[in-house]
Write a protein that holds these residues in place. Structure first.
Motif, PDB file in Angstrom:
ATOM      1  N   ILE A   1      19.429  16.776  36.683  1.00 33.59           N
ATOM      2  CA  ILE A   1      17.993  17.073  36.611  1.00 33.59           C
ATOM      3  C   ILE A   1      17.775  18.535  36.242  1.00 33.59           C
ATOM      4  CG2 ILE A   1      15.854  17.226  37.954  1.00 33.59           C
ATOM      5  CD1 ILE A   1      16.924  14.857  39.631  1.00 33.59           C
ATOM      6  N   ILE A   2      18.467  19.442  36.937  1.00 32.02           N
ATOM      7  CA  ILE A   2      18.310  20.873  36.660  1.00 32.02           C
ATOM      8  C   ILE A   2      18.906  21.226  35.302  1.00 32.02           C
ATOM      9  CG2 ILE A   2      19.052  23.174  37.403  1.00 32.02           C
ATOM     10  CD1 ILE A   2      18.755  22.183  40.296  1.00 32.02           C
ATOM     11  N   TYR A   3      20.074  20.663  34.992  1.00 30.52           N
ATOM     12  CA  TYR A   3      20.699  20.911  33.690  1.00 30.52           C
ATOM     13  C   TYR A   3      19.735  20.554  32.549  1.00 30.52           C
ATOM     14  CZ  TYR A   3      23.972  20.447  29.775  1.00 30.52           C
ATOM     15  OH  TYR A   3      24.596  20.558  28.548  1.00 30.52           O
ATOM     16  N   ASN A   4      19.143  19.367  32.624  1.00 31.65           N
ATOM     17  CA  ASN A   4      18.236  18.918  31.569  1.00 31.65           C
ATOM     18  C   ASN A   4      16.967  19.753  31.523  1.00 31.65           C
ATOM     19  OD1 ASN A   4      19.947  16.861  30.676  1.00 31.65           O
ATOM     20  ND2 ASN A   4      19.141  15.397  32.160  1.00 31.65           N
ATOM     21  N   GLU A   5      16.502  20.201  32.665  1.00 33.12           N
ATOM     22  CA  GLU A   5      15.306  21.047  32.715  1.00 33.12           C
ATOM     23  C   GLU A   5      15.510  22.329  31.901  1.00 33.12           C
ATOM     24  OE1 GLU A   5      11.546  22.719  34.257  1.00 33.12           O
ATOM     25  OE2 GLU A   5      12.343  20.785  33.613  1.00 33.12           O
ATOM     26  N   ILE A   6      16.679  22.931  32.046  1.00 37.95           N
ATOM     27  CA  ILE A   6      16.961  24.182  31.325  1.00 37.95           C
ATOM     28  C   ILE A   6      17.211  23.912  29.839  1.00 37.95           C
ATOM     29  CG2 ILE A   6      18.510  26.159  31.153  1.00 37.95           C
ATOM     30  CD1 ILE A   6      16.657  26.158  33.625  1.00 37.95           C
ATOM     31  N   ILE A   7      18.066  22.948  29.543  1.00 39.31           N
ATOM     32  CA  ILE A   7      18.407  22.643  28.151  1.00 39.31           C
ATOM     33  C   ILE A   7      17.172  22.203  27.361  1.00 39.31           C
ATOM     34  CG2 ILE A   7      19.716  21.088  26.652  1.00 39.31           C
ATOM     35  CD1 ILE A   7      21.445  23.238  27.961  1.00 39.31           C
ATOM     36  N   ASN A   8      16.351  21.354  27.955  1.00 44.23           N
ATOM     37  CA  ASN A   8      15.177  20.825  27.260  1.00 44.23           C
ATOM     38  C   ASN A   8      14.102  21.884  27.026  1.00 44.23           C
ATOM     39  OD1 ASN A   8      16.368  18.307  27.159  1.00 44.23           O
ATOM     40  ND2 ASN A   8      15.297  17.528  28.965  1.00 44.23           N
ATOM     41  N   ASN A   9      14.244  23.018  27.705  1.00 44.83           N
ATOM     42  CA  ASN A   9      13.303  24.120  27.505  1.00 44.83           C
ATOM     43  C   ASN A   9      13.943  25.295  26.768  1.00 44.83           C
ATOM     44  OD1 ASN A   9      10.544  23.634  28.945  1.00 44.83           O
ATOM     45  ND2 ASN A   9      12.087  22.781  30.339  1.00 44.83           N
ATOM     46  N   GLY A  10      15.019  24.985  26.032  1.00 44.53           N
ATOM     47  CA  GLY A  10      15.626  25.981  25.150  1.00 44.53           C
ATOM     48  C   GLY A  10      16.567  26.954  25.823  1.00 44.53           C
ATOM     49  N   GLY A  11      16.957  26.677  27.065  1.00 46.27           N
ATOM     50  CA  GLY A  11      17.849  27.579  27.784  1.00 46.27           C
ATOM     51  C   GLY A  11      19.304  27.151  27.703  1.00 46.27           C
ATOM     52  N   LYS A  12      20.158  27.878  28.418  1.00 45.99           N
ATOM     53  CA  LYS A  12      21.587  27.592  28.445  1.00 45.99           C
ATOM     54  C   LYS A  12      21.993  27.180  29.852  1.00 45.99           C
ATOM     55  CE  LYS A  12      22.826  30.755  24.682  1.00 45.99           C
ATOM     56  NZ  LYS A  12      23.711  31.868  24.265  1.00 45.99           N
ATOM     57  N   ALA A  13      22.722  26.079  29.944  1.00 44.20           N
ATOM     58  CA  ALA A  13      23.159  25.577  31.245  1.00 44.20           C
ATOM     59  C   ALA A  13      24.576  25.038  31.149  1.00 44.20           C
ATOM     60  CB  ALA A  13      22.213  24.484  31.743  1.00 44.20           C
ATOM     61  N   ILE A  14      25.270  25.076  32.272  1.00 48.09           N
ATOM     62  CA  ILE A  14      26.650  24.584  32.364  1.00 48.09           C
ATOM     63  C   ILE A  14      26.716  23.610  33.534  1.00 48.09           C
ATOM     64  CG2 ILE A  14      29.058  25.216  32.844  1.00 48.09           C
ATOM     65  CD1 ILE A  14      28.382  28.025  31.729  1.00 48.09           C
ATOM     66  N   MET A  15      27.294  22.424  33.288  1.00 47.95           N
ATOM     67  CA  MET A  15      27.483  21.477  34.387  1.00 47.95           C
ATOM     68  C   MET A  15      28.709  21.865  35.187  1.00 47.95           C
ATOM     69  SD  MET A  15      25.227  19.123  34.900  1.00 47.95           S
ATOM     70  CE  MET A  15      26.160  17.998  35.933  1.00 47.95           C
ATOM     71  N   SER A  16      28.533  22.002  36.472  1.00 45.26           N
ATOM     72  CA  SER A  16      29.638  22.313  37.364  1.00 45.26           C
ATOM     73  C   SER A  16      30.465  21.052  37.587  1.00 45.26           C
ATOM     74  CB  SER A  16      29.079  22.833  38.697  1.00 45.26           C
ATOM     75  OG  SER A  16      30.104  23.209  39.561  1.00 45.26           O
ATOM     76  N   LYS A  17      31.781  21.193  37.485  1.00 43.62           N
ATOM     77  CA  LYS A  17      32.657  20.023  37.547  1.00 43.62           C
ATOM     78  C   LYS A  17      32.999  19.600  38.969  1.00 43.62           C
ATOM     79  CE  LYS A  17      34.848  21.406  33.197  1.00 43.62           C
ATOM     80  NZ  LYS A  17      36.091  21.894  32.577  1.00 43.62           N
ATOM     81  N   LYS A  18      32.820  20.522  39.917  1.00 43.39           N
ATOM     82  CA  LYS A  18      33.302  20.256  41.268  1.00 43.39           C
ATOM     83  C   LYS A  18      32.212  20.525  42.296  1.00 43.39           C
ATOM     84  CE  LYS A  18      37.846  22.087  39.918  1.00 43.39           C
ATOM     85  NZ  LYS A  18      38.826  23.174  40.167  1.00 43.39           N
ATOM     86  N   GLU A  19      32.439  19.965  43.495  1.00 46.43           N
ATOM     87  CA  GLU A  19      31.613  20.350  44.635  1.00 46.43           C
ATOM     88  C   GLU A  19      32.103  21.710  45.125  1.00 46.43           C
ATOM     89  OE1 GLU A  19      28.985  18.949  46.282  1.00 46.43           O
ATOM     90  OE2 GLU A  19      28.864  17.604  44.563  1.00 46.43           O
ATOM     91  N   HIS A  20      31.176  22.580  45.462  1.00 40.07           N
ATOM     92  CA  HIS A  20      31.562  23.921  45.885  1.00 40.07           C
ATOM     93  C   HIS A  20      30.884  24.298  47.194  1.00 40.07           C
ATOM     94  CE1 HIS A  20      33.764  24.835  42.251  1.00 40.07           C
ATOM     95  NE2 HIS A  20      32.734  24.478  41.509  1.00 40.07           N
ATOM     96  N   HIS A  21      31.576  25.160  47.964  1.00 40.72           N
ATOM     97  CA  HIS A  21      31.023  25.624  49.238  1.00 40.72           C
ATOM     98  C   HIS A  21      29.987  26.726  49.033  1.00 40.72           C
ATOM     99  CE1 HIS A  21      33.707  23.292  51.735  1.00 40.72           C
ATOM    100  NE2 HIS A  21      34.751  23.747  51.074  1.00 40.72           N
ATOM    101  N   SER A  22      30.062  27.439  47.912  1.00 40.42           N
ATOM    102  CA  SER A  22      29.186  28.596  47.729  1.00 40.42           C
ATOM    103  C   SER A  22      28.823  28.761  46.252  1.00 40.42           C
ATOM    104  CB  SER A  22      29.885  29.871  48.219  1.00 40.42           C
ATOM    105  OG  SER A  22      30.933  30.227  47.329  1.00 40.42           O
ATOM    106  N   GLY A  23      27.781  29.579  46.041  1.00 39.75           N
ATOM    107  CA  GLY A  23      27.387  29.911  44.681  1.00 39.75           C
ATOM    108  C   GLY A  23      28.478  30.661  43.943  1.00 39.75           C
TER     109      GLY A  23
END
Length: 242
Positions: A54-76
């Motif tokens: 949802i967030i990935y598409n929100e950024i991409i569809n509005n002309g931004g750059k996004a990367i899908m994270s491959k793993k679950e992570h404990h922190s940013g």
């Protein structure tokens, strides 16, 4: 130096689920934050890194750059480290996705720290704000930081630090703003090192750096901004945006 900004995000949030996709006067919170970061013109590139379609598409569809994270992570920091591992960058600025009022002045101060660090004694830098409200000082959702005479972090806590045993001492309390500037090497070290007890206890990722001897330079800013942690914060942000 090649300097980029990464905005790590998850769709779920304990206190305010889906907060980053909430409407903030015509645009989502995450899109507002992304655009505010881009508009500082401080970075060679800006990315949102997320585990959410949802967030990935929100950024991409509005002309931004996004990367899908491959793993679950404990922190940013873990999420960012995965994304930048194979990138040719020197400094990575972590901007929180729930801070649509991200400002150029504060980010400039963080970048300036590294441009003057000729001896490379600083592993990462972060922001703090002087606070005086007693309720905020005692609020466990407000992370406090104490520093040495050279503005390096000594400790971060959800508790009031230092404890005011002597009420007559003129203690300044600082709120930690979760905006970080990393040397890439420090970020990758963090990614490979296991969580220790202080981080596990307080649930504050910055403690992992301190526990492993990294040096965090703190930079004071007067810009409070509004972090969207609750529905009430969102309403305040809407009023402020107008």
């Amino acid at each position: 130096m090649k300097i980029i900004s990464m905005i790590p995000t998850r769709y779920s949030a304990t206190r305010f689920p889906g907060k980053l996709m909430q409407d903030l006067n015509g645009k989502s919170v995450i899109l507002r934050t992304y655009q505010a970061t881009v508009n500082t013109n401080l970075f060679d590139d800006v990315f949102v890194v997320t585990d959410s379609d949802i967030i990935y598409n929100e950024i991409i569809n509005n002309g931004g750059k996004a990367i899908m994270s491959k793993k679950e992570h404990h922190s940013g920091s873990d999420r960012i480290a995965e994304a930048v591992e194979n990138m040719d960058v020197d400094i990575v600025i972590n901007v929180q996705g729930d801070e649509p009022f991200t400002d150029k002045e504060s980010l400039s101060k963080l970048i300036h720290v590294f441009k003057n660090d000729n001896d490379r004694v600083i592993d990462l830098a972060s922001l703090m704000v002087h606070i005086t409200d007693e309720a905020e000082i005692n609020n466990p959702n407000t992370v406090k930081v104490i520093i040495d005479t050279f503005d390096f972090a000594l400790y971060f806590s959800r508790s009031p630090i230092p404890y005011p045993r002597d009420k007559h001492v003129n203690v300044k309390y600082y709120k930690h703003k979760g905006v970080y500037a990393f040397r890439k090497e420090a970020l990758m070290d963090f990614y490979k090192l296991p969580m220790l007890t202080l981080e596990a206890s307080e649930k504050l990722e910055q403690l992992r750096y301190l526990e492993y001897g990294k040096r965090i330079k703190m930079v004071e800013t007067n810009v409070q901004g509004i972090e969207i942690d609750t529905p009430e914060d969102l309403e305040r942000a809407k009023k402020a945006w107008k």
